[in-house]
Design a protein around this motif. Sequence first.
Motif, short mmCIF file in Angstrom:
data_model
loop_
_atom_site.label_atom_id
_atom_site.label_comp_id
_atom_site.label_asym_id
_atom_site.label_seq_id
_atom_site.Cartn_x
_atom_site.Cartn_y
_atom_site.Cartn_z
N SER A 82 0.83 -1.20 0.00
CA SER A 82 0.00 0.00 0.00
C SER A 82 0.86 1.26 0.00
O SER A 82 0.52 2.26 -0.63
N THR B 75 2.08 1.78 -3.49
CA THR B 75 0.99 2.32 -4.30
C THR B 75 0.80 3.80 -4.03
O THR B 75 0.59 4.59 -4.96
N SER C 32 1.27 6.76 -6.72
CA SER C 32 0.15 7.66 -6.96
C SER C 32 0.57 9.12 -6.80
O SER C 32 0.19 9.99 -7.61
#
Length: 290
Positions: free
Chosen positions: A36, A39, A43
Amino acid sequence: MKEPTPGTGCRSVRRLQRLFCRTLLFVFPLTLSASSAQTDLRSDLERVQSLEDQGNLDGAADLLAKALREHPANRATINFNLGTLALRRHDWLAAIGFLQKSGQDAPRSVKTLFYLGQAYYQNGETALAVTTLDRAVQLAPSNAAILQKRGEYICAGDAVCPKGLEDSLRARNLDPTLDQIDYDLGVAEYKNHRFDAAKLSLQTETGRNPENAAAQFYLGEICAQNNQWQEAQQHYERSIQSDATRGAYYSGLGRALMALDKPDTALPNLERALELDFSNVGAHFKLAQA
């Protein structure tokens, strides 16, 4: 001859923007254990790119600063992006600082060394730029873009530069599609007194990009050496049409007009040359004659 100064003028800045007009999402291998977190960082970097595309450089810088606090394990990646963003903002000292930090965490990153060399060069530290690119060439000896840049920097002064010419020739042989490679090769050939070869290279460049003001200027200089004053005048005029901020271009035009026995037309060009660069000794001399 008073030449345009590579690395400090409009040509180099525009070239830098053309080549690297966006902060690259050059992500070093992420070491975070949580997927996570990876990610989230990806992002953030995608949002940084989007902000840059919109011209919101302040927003991109703020988001990168936030990412640096939240993802310290990936500071090499984030500092790299901060450095290339600073390059786009023409903040050379900030770019140097961020790219140096990135290089400390990823010392074998060729891209970091490449951009750090550019930051040094834009900041007027040509010797450091060359030594930085020396390290990049050691890591990637067949990288045409690095060879092109190193050749350009080595030939930035007024001295003969055989090593810079060698780099430019190698770069063109490896990748003839590099942006402005024929211009860089032509300048290197000119600095090494290979005028016939320089003329061919510069003509190739202006054939592709007739608005390359510096290439037109050097063609004018070659014509002037051969007393081809009418052709020299045309090249100088084209250089001014593309870039009216260079005293050397007006000085060249004034010199050509004087040789063509047109002192009245030469006079305003020589005056303009000195307005832009009062240190141009040749322009002072020709102005006195005019």
